[in-house]
Design an enzyme around this catalytic site. Structure first.
Site, PDB file in Angstrom:
ATOM      1  N   ARG A 324       0.847  -1.199   0.000  1.00  0.00           N
ATOM      2  CA  ARG A 324       0.000   0.000   0.000  1.00  0.00           C
ATOM      3  C   ARG A 324       0.884   1.251   0.000  1.00  0.00           C
ATOM      4  O   ARG A 324       1.584   1.512   0.972  1.00  0.00           O
ATOM      5  CB  ARG A 324      -0.877   0.033   1.265  1.00  0.00           C
ATOM      6  CG  ARG A 324      -1.781  -1.184   1.449  1.00  0.00           C
ATOM      7  CD  ARG A 324      -3.073  -1.092   0.673  1.00  0.00           C
ATOM      8  NE  ARG A 324      -3.741  -2.382   0.604  1.00  0.00           N
ATOM      9  CZ  ARG A 324      -4.779  -2.741   1.362  1.00  0.00           C
ATOM     10  NH1 ARG A 324      -5.280  -1.897   2.240  1.00  0.00           N
ATOM     11  NH2 ARG A 324      -5.324  -3.936   1.228  1.00  0.00           N
ATOM     12  N   GLU A 326       0.530   4.187   0.712  1.00  0.00           N
ATOM     13  CA  GLU A 326      -0.210   5.199   1.454  1.00  0.00           C
ATOM     14  C   GLU A 326       0.786   6.035   2.247  1.00  0.00           C
ATOM     15  O   GLU A 326       1.523   5.502   3.076  1.00  0.00           O
ATOM     16  CB  GLU A 326      -1.179   4.493   2.405  1.00  0.00           C
ATOM     17  CG  GLU A 326      -2.365   5.320   2.796  1.00  0.00           C
ATOM     18  CD  GLU A 326      -3.383   4.478   3.574  1.00  0.00           C
ATOM     19  OE1 GLU A 326      -4.112   5.064   4.386  1.00  0.00           O
ATOM     20  OE2 GLU A 326      -3.416   3.245   3.374  1.00  0.00           O
ATOM     21  N   ARG A 332      -0.479   2.384  13.064  1.00  0.00           N
ATOM     22  CA  ARG A 332      -1.033   1.112  12.597  1.00  0.00           C
ATOM     23  C   ARG A 332      -1.030   0.933  11.080  1.00  0.00           C
ATOM     24  O   ARG A 332      -1.773   0.121  10.545  1.00  0.00           O
ATOM     25  CB  ARG A 332      -2.432   0.873  13.175  1.00  0.00           C
ATOM     26  CG  ARG A 332      -3.467   1.918  12.790  1.00  0.00           C
ATOM     27  CD  ARG A 332      -4.796   1.516  13.411  1.00  0.00           C
ATOM     28  NE  ARG A 332      -5.906   2.081  12.682  1.00  0.00           N
ATOM     29  CZ  ARG A 332      -7.175   1.764  12.895  1.00  0.00           C
ATOM     30  NH1 ARG A 332      -7.485   0.885  13.830  1.00  0.00           N
ATOM     31  NH2 ARG A 332      -8.140   2.313  12.201  1.00  0.00           N
ATOM     32  N   HIS A 333      -0.177   1.704  10.391  1.00  0.00           N
ATOM     33  CA  HIS A 333      -0.070   1.539   8.937  1.00  0.00           C
ATOM     34  C   HIS A 333       1.346   1.144   8.536  1.00  0.00           C
ATOM     35  O   HIS A 333       2.318   1.716   9.019  1.00  0.00           O
ATOM     36  CB  HIS A 333      -0.444   2.842   8.217  1.00  0.00           C
ATOM     37  CG  HIS A 333      -1.907   3.071   8.154  1.00  0.00           C
ATOM     38  ND1 HIS A 333      -2.581   3.791   9.119  1.00  0.00           N
ATOM     39  CD2 HIS A 333      -2.835   2.665   7.253  1.00  0.00           C
ATOM     40  CE1 HIS A 333      -3.879   3.820   8.801  1.00  0.00           C
ATOM     41  NE2 HIS A 333      -4.068   3.141   7.680  1.00  0.00           N
ATOM     42  N   GLU A 475      -9.989  -2.675  14.082  1.00  0.00           N
ATOM     43  CA  GLU A 475     -10.359  -3.580  12.994  1.00  0.00           C
ATOM     44  C   GLU A 475      -9.197  -4.506  12.645  1.00  0.00           C
ATOM     45  O   GLU A 475      -8.084  -4.049  12.416  1.00  0.00           O
ATOM     46  CB  GLU A 475     -10.747  -2.732  11.766  1.00  0.00           C
ATOM     47  CG  GLU A 475     -11.221  -3.536  10.580  1.00  0.00           C
ATOM     48  CD  GLU A 475     -10.275  -3.424   9.419  1.00  0.00           C
ATOM     49  OE1 GLU A 475      -9.973  -2.329   8.961  1.00  0.00           O
ATOM     50  OE2 GLU A 475      -9.815  -4.495   8.951  1.00  0.00           O
ATOM     51  N   SER A 478     -11.604  -7.286   7.304  1.00  0.00           N
ATOM     52  CA  SER A 478     -12.687  -6.701   6.549  1.00  0.00           C
ATOM     53  C   SER A 478     -13.095  -7.728   5.498  1.00  0.00           C
ATOM     54  O   SER A 478     -12.231  -8.361   4.893  1.00  0.00           O
ATOM     55  CB  SER A 478     -12.163  -5.425   5.879  1.00  0.00           C
ATOM     56  OG  SER A 478     -13.221  -4.585   5.560  1.00  0.00           O
ATOM     57  N   ARG A 526      -1.343  -6.685  12.379  1.00  0.00           N
ATOM     58  CA  ARG A 526      -2.385  -6.064  13.210  1.00  0.00           C
ATOM     59  C   ARG A 526      -2.925  -7.021  14.246  1.00  0.00           C
ATOM     60  O   ARG A 526      -3.150  -6.649  15.395  1.00  0.00           O
ATOM     61  CB  ARG A 526      -3.546  -5.574  12.343  1.00  0.00           C
ATOM     62  CG  ARG A 526      -3.228  -4.290  11.654  1.00  0.00           C
ATOM     63  CD  ARG A 526      -4.515  -3.607  11.234  1.00  0.00           C
ATOM     64  NE  ARG A 526      -4.183  -2.380  10.525  1.00  0.00           N
ATOM     65  CZ  ARG A 526      -5.059  -1.481  10.131  1.00  0.00           C
ATOM     66  NH1 ARG A 526      -6.345  -1.697  10.358  1.00  0.00           N
ATOM     67  NH2 ARG A 526      -4.679  -0.402   9.518  1.00  0.00           N
TER      68      ARG A 526
END
Lengths: 552, 552
Positions: A324, A326, A332-333, A475, A478, A526
């Site tokens: 990712r 991002e 948490r990324h 979370e 998903s 996670r």
């Protein structure tokens, strides 16, 4: 304190100072986001100079001491020293004992052990205690000068973090040893050879990297080894017993995930990570040079695992890196993490799959506590946390009921919006109070906040057949029923404004007929992070990657 | 032959023609490397036009037939049709039976089944046989017009590769059914609903994609579905029972690899795939845009798994994609494949690790034959091959002895060169003749042909402590004792002319002390390919990637 140790301690302090300076230059890492004042910078500079002088002085003193000692006669020359580099010269058939297997049953026996010298503590000039470490296990070693087989020089020989091969007698001490994982015996060393020497000054000692938050509370003067320093020197940092255990637990989560799914007749798949189009929306995707063409790194195996369902694989899972791009520096990324993905054809209702995933997590959690109790205890010693609250069946809430619960407790939230991180945490607290569980599933998310391939709710098209799983209010997974009908998929792609051209191969899979199916994706780091109550995802990634970190 | 079927057959032929044309344009894919003549091109063009006309004619005829039939009265309207899109509207509690679980024990019972209609064969106007497929299993279905519950229209309804839900009675036929994997019963269908319809013309039928080399020998007029066509339509191609079984076997190899290593106390790790430098030599590495910096895709987890050994993880393995930007279009190279990597600290001699890996492979091979016999038989039906010859312990040859064996049989080879692919294959044949095994290890390769991190042989520095493992004369694993001493590593890096700057983090790991260790890397697709005797690695990769293929 030996010269080596004081050197290490000095270096640690120097390291902390240098790190603070780095943080000043590196605004990304400055939590407050404000640059330091000139005055503060000057103060830092002065501290640094002072430290430098101290280090130089101590190194000089250590060298003088070593020269003095070298001139003395040594009766134990044959019993210690540096072994030649192991190039597989011999196969002696020696039986080796692991530290974790030491016990009172071996008392009186002579054992051969290979271990790290985590620390040494001389007592007077005639005795020296060693902490010997192998993986997550530690034991106490003891060298006593007898002027026959063990000399003063030998006692001073072993340095921190060197890897040694030793011969020792297993002895039951008068009192149990509390500072080591092996408490009922100690090793009385008679021969000690260094297999691999630490050639440089350690960035920090394993002892200091192993202090717990409780240690810091007890003694606020302790120098905390910052996360940044740990990650810059990850190989040394990973040697702490807590880190060793964290990554055993990470492996355990994958193992239990596979155990459960193999038992449910899933097939493991491997889908390509280099793909031709930024097919899941286009944003946050890494571009790759591919033989003069553009290619991209897969943001998930989503489209491919669904294509496997269209290919009649029935039930599939994959454990693989996902990427990712991002640009967010949060706790948490990560830009690269390990995805535990699964996809499953069902007969009638997506709850068949959702309930199975819920049961799978409970299987994972229960077995972690049962079969990895030692590793959990090891981690919790350094990072105190309570085991999670969880029953035998997962709690299932509908999205609208979760919204109602939040509103009941004064939180504001749209009917068809998504949870913010803050709302998620609040929900976690409320669910714990109301239902007594740290693990739950939220079903029927609003359609608008889910990806284009999500199946709408047949009763209310504002909602969808989708779910998230939460652990301690965060979370961890998903998932959803996916659209398996090509016509409906095309409509949703158009409605969501996703460019259809990049999805031709994917849509084709459904035109050839595809069973109804549902699935989900879990971030391995996670799960480990939230399960262990760690406060940054970098603690549960071996060599973490974020927008500013590409090394080591 | 139904309109649908003749349509399919026509499309297949058209596809073949189009494919030939593609190959003409695409010189990379032309095995001979020569462009076709103008005359040949014209001939192709004519064939294509002819095919096009035939397809149009047949479609017209089919439409006319359908219109005729639609006007007739249908007594069975309630018992067949297209089901609404499954949006999880109902949970009926129906008990579903899987095709593979059908047996004479269920004779007389009514079962609910979901399956693909692989093919339908009408017999007169009153009966229709169906081949029903679920995963690797097939069974025969039968529809008989009774003008009460089953009509003529219903019999003609089910089209190829549609997914159906059906109610049927389990009946023992007068003779066993040889064409299906379920031979002792057939299904007498009373209700038949399409869950997912094939919306387009199939690129080829599953039947034709399932023909074996023996079928082609028996009937040379059969249209072979070329690898290129298969891969362009991979979702349909993967539905053959052989492909379904190939990927079950691929998963089995990983499962057995993990089983063995978990038992040996290995820890599974996940190392980063995005790395900061092209650290393993620089060539053949993919470049990635990483937040305005350059990054690269890891060519192996080599450096990181060794860093885990320096971090005292002891025994580690990883199953993950590896990336090679090698611009070669051969039968055994992919640009992305699945690496099974392991690394292991040892006490005295690298043969401790090498022998363990040898035993691991034998464990994998023996268990494949024992526990995945059905899948192996399924693959061997389409791709005939003999099980490999292998004993209980792996054969170990020294490199120099392998060279001597080759020379004894007239092959030319340097003392300190490497095997060519041709020599490897010859060696495989000779070893099979001499020692009666298809699996063996070659130890002590010349130092010059191995990577910089390989430990030299202590007795002869022209050789090294390194090994390759071979299956049916092709390399499936490469490994060695690694250099664990920072000083020696620096020397070898310099001697090999590798830029030292990219390796700083790696060398640092050894400066902090590291146990002696050895390991190796296996290509998953290669093991599957050579074990099953497949002639292209693309058969054992789910969605293969090579320099010209990025889709699907």
């Amino acid at each position: 304190m030996s010269a080596q140790e004081s050197n290490t301690a000095a270096t640690e302090q120097k390291q902390e100072v240098a790190e603070l300076a780095t943080q000043v230059e590196d605004i990304v890492l400055d939590a407050e986001g404000k640059p330091l004042s000139k005055k503060a910078l000057k103060k830092l500079e002065k501290e640094r100079e002072k430290e430098q002088k101290r280090i130089e002085r101590e190194a000089r003193e250590a060298a003088e001491r070593a020269a003095r000692e070298a001139s003395e006669v040594d009766c134990a020359k044959e019993n210690y020293g540096k072994a030649p580099i192991n190039m597989s010269q011999v196969q002696s058939g020696t039986k080796w004992t692991e530290i974790k297997d030491l016990s009172a049953e071996l008392a009186g026996q002579t054992v051969h052990v290979q271990a790290r010298v985590q620390g040494s503590r001389p007592t007077g000039s005639k005795m020296c205690f060693l902490v010997l470490r192998e993986g997550s296990a530690t034991a106490q070693g003891l060298l006593v000068v007898d002027n026959e087989t063990i000399s003063k020089q030998m006692v001073k020989f072993a340095n921190s973090e060197s890897l040694v091969s030793l011969v020792a007698k297993v002895v039951v001490p008068s009192e149990p040893i509390k500072s080591c994982t092996v408490g009922d015996v100690e090793l009385h060393v008679s021969r000690l050879f260094v297999i691999s020497q630490v050639a440089v000054t350690l960035p920090f000692s394993i002892d200091s990297a192993s202090w717990s938050t409780l240690d810091y509370e007890r003694d606020p003067t302790l120098n905390r080894v910052l996360l940044h320093t740990r990650l810059n020197n990850r190989v040394v940092d990973l040697r702490t017993t807590a880190n060793n255990a964290i990554f055993k637990l990470q492996a355990a989560v994958s193992q239990l995930f596979r155990e459960y799914l193999t038992n449910e007749k899933f097939t493991e798949i491997h889908t390509p990570k280099i793909i031709s189009a930024a097919s899941e929306g286009g944003a946050n995707v890494f571009r790759v040079d591919y033989f003069k063409r553009n290619a991209f790194l897969a943001q998930s195996p989503q489209l491919f695992k669904q294509m496997c369902i269209a290919a009649d694989f029935g039930k599939v899972y994959e454990i693989a890196p996902v990427f990712r791009a991002e640009n967010s520096q949060t706790h948490r990324h990560l830009t690269e993490y390990v995805g535990l993905d699964l996809e499953c054809a069902f007969r009638e209702h997506y709850h068949e799959v959702m309930n199975m995933i819920g049961d799978m997590f409970i299987y994972i959690f229960k077995n972690l506590e049962k079969r990895w109790a030692f590793e959990l205890a090891t981690v919790r010693k350094q990072y105190p946390s309570e085991p999670i609250l969880v029953g035998d069946k997962p709690l299932k809430l509908e999205f609208k009921d979760a919204v109602a619960l939040l509103r009941k407790h004064g939180e504001e939230m749209e009917d068809f919006g998504d949870f913010t991180t803050k709302l998620e945490k609040t929900l976690g607290r409320l669910v714990r109070e109301e239902y007594g569980t740290d693990f739950y599933m939220v079903d029927k998310f609003p359609l608008a906040v889910r990806p284009f391939y999500t199946m709408p709710d047949p009763e209310n098209p504002m909602y969808s057949n989708s779910y998230d799983f939460f652990l301690r209010g965060e979370e961890i997974m998903s998932g959803a029923q996916r659209i398996h009908d090509a016509g409906m998929l095309r409509e949703r792609i158009a409605a969501c404004g996703v460019p259809v051209d990049d999805l031709i191969e994917y849509i084709k899979a459904f035109e050839y007929g595809c069973p109804p199916h549902a699935g989900g994706g879990v971030g391995l780091e996670r799960v480990v992070m939230f399960y262990l109550g760690l406060d940054d995802i970098r603690y549960s990634s071996l060599f973490p990657r974020d927008p500013t970190r590409l090394e080591p």
